[in-house]
Design a protein around this motif. Structure first.
Motif, mmCIF file in Angstrom:
data_model
loop_
_atom_site.group_PDB
_atom_site.id
_atom_site.type_symbol
_atom_site.label_atom_id
_atom_site.label_comp_id
_atom_site.label_asym_id
_atom_site.label_seq_id
_atom_site.Cartn_x
_atom_site.Cartn_y
_atom_site.Cartn_z
ATOM 1 N N PHE A 188 45.739 50.266 42.788
ATOM 2 C CA PHE A 188 45.605 48.772 42.728
ATOM 3 C C PHE A 188 43.614 49.057 43.660
ATOM 4 C CE2 PHE A 188 49.846 47.281 42.625
ATOM 5 C CZ PHE A 188 49.834 46.325 41.813
ATOM 6 N N THR A 189 43.091 47.375 43.688
ATOM 7 C CA THR A 189 42.149 47.860 44.217
ATOM 8 C C THR A 189 41.787 46.458 44.824
ATOM 9 O OG1 THR A 189 40.535 46.804 42.595
ATOM 10 C CG2 THR A 189 40.899 49.508 42.819
ATOM 11 N N LEU A 190 41.158 46.281 45.931
ATOM 12 C CA LEU A 190 40.819 45.039 46.315
ATOM 13 C C LEU A 190 40.142 44.388 45.603
ATOM 14 C CD1 LEU A 190 41.756 42.955 49.702
ATOM 15 C CD2 LEU A 190 38.856 44.284 50.271
ATOM 16 N N TYR A 191 39.859 43.322 45.609
ATOM 17 C CA TYR A 191 38.716 42.429 45.052
ATOM 18 C C TYR A 191 39.285 41.596 45.096
ATOM 19 C CZ TYR A 191 38.304 39.124 40.526
ATOM 20 O OH TYR A 191 37.068 38.703 38.809
ATOM 21 N N ASN A 192 39.277 40.953 46.137
ATOM 22 C CA ASN A 192 38.258 39.724 47.168
ATOM 23 C C ASN A 192 39.093 39.563 48.077
ATOM 24 O OD1 ASN A 192 36.123 37.596 47.622
ATOM 25 N ND2 ASN A 192 36.305 36.979 45.344
ATOM 26 N N LYS A 193 38.794 39.033 49.987
ATOM 27 C CA LYS A 193 39.077 38.500 50.351
ATOM 28 C C LYS A 193 38.567 37.407 51.473
ATOM 29 C CE LYS A 193 40.953 40.901 54.810
ATOM 30 N NZ LYS A 193 41.292 41.926 55.639
ATOM 31 N N LYS A 194 39.261 36.594 52.098
ATOM 32 C CA LYS A 194 38.516 35.266 52.746
ATOM 33 C C LYS A 194 39.737 34.487 53.724
ATOM 34 C CE LYS A 194 35.940 30.781 52.307
ATOM 35 N NZ LYS A 194 35.117 30.579 51.832
ATOM 36 N N ASP A 195 39.585 34.456 54.556
ATOM 37 C CA ASP A 195 40.149 34.161 55.837
ATOM 38 C C ASP A 195 41.843 34.653 55.501
ATOM 39 O OD1 ASP A 195 37.983 32.322 56.543
ATOM 40 O OD2 ASP A 195 38.363 30.642 55.930
ATOM 41 N N ASP A 196 42.899 34.135 55.599
ATOM 42 C CA ASP A 196 44.133 34.109 55.343
ATOM 43 C C ASP A 196 44.702 34.304 54.146
ATOM 44 O OD1 ASP A 196 44.472 33.396 57.957
ATOM 45 O OD2 ASP A 196 45.252 31.560 57.339
ATOM 46 N N ILE A 197 43.595 35.440 52.976
ATOM 47 C CA ILE A 197 43.862 35.086 51.368
ATOM 48 C C ILE A 197 43.604 36.074 51.479
ATOM 49 C CG2 ILE A 197 43.829 34.796 49.598
ATOM 50 C CD1 ILE A 197 44.003 31.490 49.853
ATOM 51 N N ALA A 198 44.126 37.695 50.519
ATOM 52 C CA ALA A 198 43.702 38.825 49.868
ATOM 53 C C ALA A 198 44.229 39.210 48.744
ATOM 54 C CB ALA A 198 44.486 39.785 50.891
ATOM 55 N N VAL A 199 43.771 39.535 48.036
ATOM 56 C CA VAL A 199 43.615 39.630 47.048
ATOM 57 C C VAL A 199 43.390 41.371 46.022
ATOM 58 C CG1 VAL A 199 42.841 38.961 44.078
ATOM 59 C CG2 VAL A 199 43.214 36.851 46.011
ATOM 60 N N TRP A 200 43.894 41.128 45.164
ATOM 61 C CA TRP A 200 44.114 43.230 44.789
ATOM 62 C C TRP A 200 44.289 42.777 43.125
ATOM 63 C CZ3 TRP A 200 46.347 42.124 49.537
ATOM 64 C CH2 TRP A 200 45.788 43.146 50.938
ATOM 65 N N GLN A 201 43.746 43.831 42.456
ATOM 66 C CA GLN A 201 44.224 44.061 41.279
ATOM 67 C C GLN A 201 44.185 45.437 40.463
ATOM 68 O OE1 GLN A 201 39.597 43.630 38.945
ATOM 69 N NE2 GLN A 201 41.119 42.691 36.613
ATOM 70 N N LYS A 202 45.092 45.090 39.719
ATOM 71 C CA LYS A 202 45.603 45.708 39.333
ATOM 72 C C LYS A 202 44.996 46.694 38.098
ATOM 73 C CE LYS A 202 50.210 47.495 36.453
ATOM 74 N NZ LYS A 202 51.344 47.205 35.543
ATOM 75 N N ALA A 203 45.308 48.337 38.102
ATOM 76 C CA ALA A 203 44.470 48.771 37.427
ATOM 77 C C ALA A 203 43.785 48.319 35.511
ATOM 78 C CB ALA A 203 44.278 50.195 36.993
ATOM 79 N N ARG A 204 42.824 48.077 35.081
ATOM 80 C CA ARG A 204 42.881 47.384 34.083
ATOM 81 C C ARG A 204 42.939 48.488 32.784
ATOM 82 N NH1 ARG A 204 37.584 43.960 34.271
ATOM 83 N NH2 ARG A 204 37.193 45.127 36.150
ATOM 84 N N ASP A 205 42.829 49.759 33.905
ATOM 85 C CA ASP A 205 43.309 51.451 31.897
ATOM 86 C C ASP A 205 43.602 52.484 32.502
ATOM 87 O OD1 ASP A 205 41.191 52.626 33.260
ATOM 88 O OD2 ASP A 205 39.540 51.765 32.432
ATOM 89 N N ASN A 206 43.537 54.043 32.481
ATOM 90 C CA ASN A 206 44.782 54.235 32.876
ATOM 91 C C ASN A 206 43.966 55.671 33.760
ATOM 92 O OD1 ASN A 206 46.649 52.731 31.550
ATOM 93 N ND2 ASN A 206 48.226 54.614 30.926
ATOM 94 N N SER A 207 42.481 54.936 34.053
ATOM 95 C CA SER A 207 41.639 56.813 34.016
ATOM 96 C C SER A 207 42.088 56.598 35.749
ATOM 97 C CB SER A 207 40.553 56.444 33.887
ATOM 98 O OG SER A 207 40.034 54.460 34.959
ATOM 99 N N CYS A 208 42.729 55.539 36.173
ATOM 100 C CA CYS A 208 42.922 55.934 37.489
ATOM 101 C C CYS A 208 43.878 56.875 37.629
ATOM 102 C CB CYS A 208 42.965 54.912 38.965
ATOM 103 S SG CYS A 208 43.805 54.503 40.012
ATOM 104 N N TYR A 209 45.625 56.151 37.042
ATOM 105 C CA TYR A 209 46.963 57.135 37.148
ATOM 106 C C TYR A 209 46.179 58.508 36.828
ATOM 107 C CZ TYR A 209 48.227 52.170 36.753
ATOM 108 O OH TYR A 209 48.351 51.024 37.097
ATOM 109 N N ASP A 210 45.314 58.351 35.587
ATOM 110 C CA ASP A 210 45.571 59.980 34.982
ATOM 111 C C ASP A 210 44.347 61.036 36.259
ATOM 112 O OD1 ASP A 210 46.302 59.336 32.964
ATOM 113 O OD2 ASP A 210 44.360 59.071 31.555
#
Length: 599
Positions: free
Chosen positions: A330-352
């Motif tokens: 997961f990567t931190l996508y955005n964050k503001k005040d009380d809300i944080a958003v992470w995004q799951k990897a879009r492809d398998n390059s990180c997993y590999d």
């Protein structure tokens, strides 16, 4: 011919010998058949199948005959009866990881054979969209949330109604403002990219209710716990919801399904038990999907004083969470005040690139990624199949084009034999069927029908054909049949795995329409018809309808049981007028209990 004492000898009757021989062979064959049943399958299947074999009347004129039957009323203390999440049975199960809140269905001999009554003073529910903001108090007569969460404005009791101002633990000033901020952080919520979501620990589902107007369809998930009737409040409002908890079993959804997952101070200990709960979110979130967290430990720098903790403890919790998410790509996508958003990897390059010794480890091939029915959680995370590139959120067509685009996973879903041609044929078939249904049931497509369940769907075409009507559909895929649920989620619809030999994960009186297409033909060898229909009666609202498309063989028997449940049924022809299949339209009566005790 005579004996030596003069008495005549009785010659054997050849016909009698033949008859006896045939009978003996038949009995042996029947015994062998029962023995085969007894030696295979689960105990529940054994009892059901044998009972059905012994009790079913003989077939006459091409249809199953059923003796007239009448079901008693359950006691008033069963008005909120949920058989597989029954608080009366919690003591039988452990408290470790809240196991007692999971599904634990009663054994066959403990099943109830009575009609669940409505509460005293029950009224037909308020119609959508007004129901999103208010409901009758007597329909959901529970005060715990009103008393304990009054300062957070989840709901307010006013006269004969509950009002829903749209508050929540992290958005006491209203969910609209909260979602507005979320859309600033996730622009994909505005352009049709994000279509499906799951809200874990949903409260009264105000977040999911607000998103409906923004084109996002949410499954609101909450257990039956001390927050009385969260899911029942949601469904009474006309918002999709199911009973459920992330504990020791996987959630009843396939992998790579939801475009977004949300937790607003849902009290799930994400980093405990090796991070196993977050691994389940990773499994059901599609590649490129978003995980949104508001509440501890997000914004700990400014919030820690109100959480009865220290800033050091909250910083430690946040660092643990961030490290766990990073280890699952997961990567931190955005964050503001009380809300944080992470995004799951879009492809398998990180997993590999992850080392073999990393924690949490990747799941091996011994467990089907889509398995979601009584499947134990494992301390590993599922790596998406790199072949399904078009199932990545950013590659899917945007809503509403997504609804009729052929999903890539139609050819790879486990047990399915789908193709582009069968998908489009199914869509066109159900468009014609829905036109016919609306002639038979004029309420369909109006504000009289809001909560709909397709009890045994294939590709979700029934729901797709109703997409422009003021309703939503819970698509149910058999846990014993071909796994087509990924296709349904790829279309931008919602659904769930279920086995109709058991009770559904919902409260009584939560659906306006139940649709069946050959369910009894498909499941009668495993599930006893009587219990399936009693469960339909429990789930159906008074005044609601069951639209049953079934083989002619079963229709009369279903109607007989329906009469015993106080349903009013009529038989209709299909759109093609064929004799082998009929449509049974039944309406559940509103009745009030005459039984003040318990059963």
């Amino acid at each position: 011919m005579k004996h030596k004492d003069g008495k005549p000898i009785n010659q054997p009757n050849k016909n009698r010998v033949v008859t006896f021989t045939v009978t003996l062979i038949a009995l042996c064959g029947f015994s062998f058949y029962l023995g085969g049943i007894f030696c295979s399958g689960k105990d529940g299947v054994v009892v059901n199948t044998i009972q059905k074999t012994l009790d079913t009347p003989k077939q006459t004129s091409g249809s199953l005959l059923m003796r007239p039957i009448s079901f008693p009323e359950c006691g008033l203390d069963y008005q909120d009866f949920t058989p597989c999440t029954d608080p009366k049975r919690w003591r039988k199960y452990g408290t470790y990881r809240l196991t007692f809140l999971e599904r634990h269905c009663p054994p066959i001999l403990e099943r109830k054979e009575c009609l669940v009554p409505p509460p005293d003073g029950y009224k037909p529910p308020i119609r959508w969209p007004k129901s999103r903001d208010e409901c009758w108090y007597r329909n959901v007569p529970y005060d715990w949330i009103n008393k304990e969460k009054s300062n957070q404005h989840w709901l307010i009791k006013e006269g004969e109604k509950f009002l829903f101002p749209g508050g929540g633990t992290m958005f006491p000033n209203g969910v609209g403002e909260y979602v507005d901020m979320m859309q600033e952080l996730i622009p994909e919520m505005k352009d049709g990219t994000v279509r499906t979501a799951i809200d874990t620990g949903c409260g009264v589902a105000s977040w999911g209710g607000d998103l409906l107007d923004r084109g996002v369809l949410t499954v609101s998930l909450a257990p039956r716990d001390n927050h009385e009737a969260q899911v029942q409040f949601a469904l009474e409002r006309g918002i999709p919801a199911v009973l459920g908890v992330i504990s020791t079993q996987r959630l009843p959804f396939p992998s790579n399904s939801f475009d977004m997952a949300h937790c607003s101070r849902c009290l799930i200990p994400w980093t405990e038990f090796g991070g196993i709960y977050l691994m389940e979110i990773h499994r059901i979130l599609r590649p490129g999907g978003f995980w949104v967290l508001s509440g501890p430990p997000v914004n700990y720098e400014h919030r820690w004083r109100g959480w009865n903790t220290t800033v050091a403890e909250q910083k430690s919790d946040y660092d643990k969470l961030q490290n766990l998410l990073t280890s699952m790509c997961f990567t931190l996508y955005n964050k503001k005040d009380d809300i944080a958003v992470w995004q799951k990897a879009r492809d398998n390059s990180c997993y590999d690139k992850l080392p073999k010794e990393s924690y949490p480890p990747k799941c091996d091939d011994s467990l089907e990624p889509d398995a979601g029915w009584y499947t134990p959680l494992r301390a590993c995370f599922v790596v998406p199949d790199p072949k399904n590139k078009k199932s990545v959120l950013t590659y899917l067509p945007k809503w509403p084009e997504r609804l009729h685009a052929t999903p890539e996973r139609i050819t790879t879903a486990h047990g399915a034999s789908g193709s582009i041609s069968t998908f489009h044929h199914d869509d066109s078939k159900w468009k014609k069927r829905i036109q016919h249904y609306k002639k038979l049931l004029p309420e369909l497509g109006t504000d009289k029908i809001r909560n709909v369940m397709d009890m045994n769907t294939v590709y979700g075409a029934f729901a797709a054909a109703l997409i422009n009507d003021p309703l939503w559909v819970m698509n149910v895929v058999s846990s014993y049949g071909p796994n087509t649920l990924p296709v349904i989620y790829d279309r931008g619809l919602i659904g769930i795995f279920h086995d109709w030999c058991e009770a559904f994960s919902t409260y009584p009186r939560t659906y306006d329409l139940l649709h069946v297409d050959g369910l009894f033909t498909a499941e009668s060898h495993r599930c006893e018809m009587k219990y399936m229909l009693l469960e339909m009666d429990r789930v159906l609202r008074p005044g609601g309808h069951a639209l049953i498309r079934e083989s002619t063989y079963f229709v009369d028997a279903i109607a007989t049981i329906g009469k015993g449940m106080r349903w009013i049924c009529r038989k209709e022809k299909t759109e093609y007028g064929v004799d082998k299949e009929k449509i049974l339209i039944c309406q559940k009566k509103l009745w009030h209990s005459s039984n003040k005790g318990s059963r």
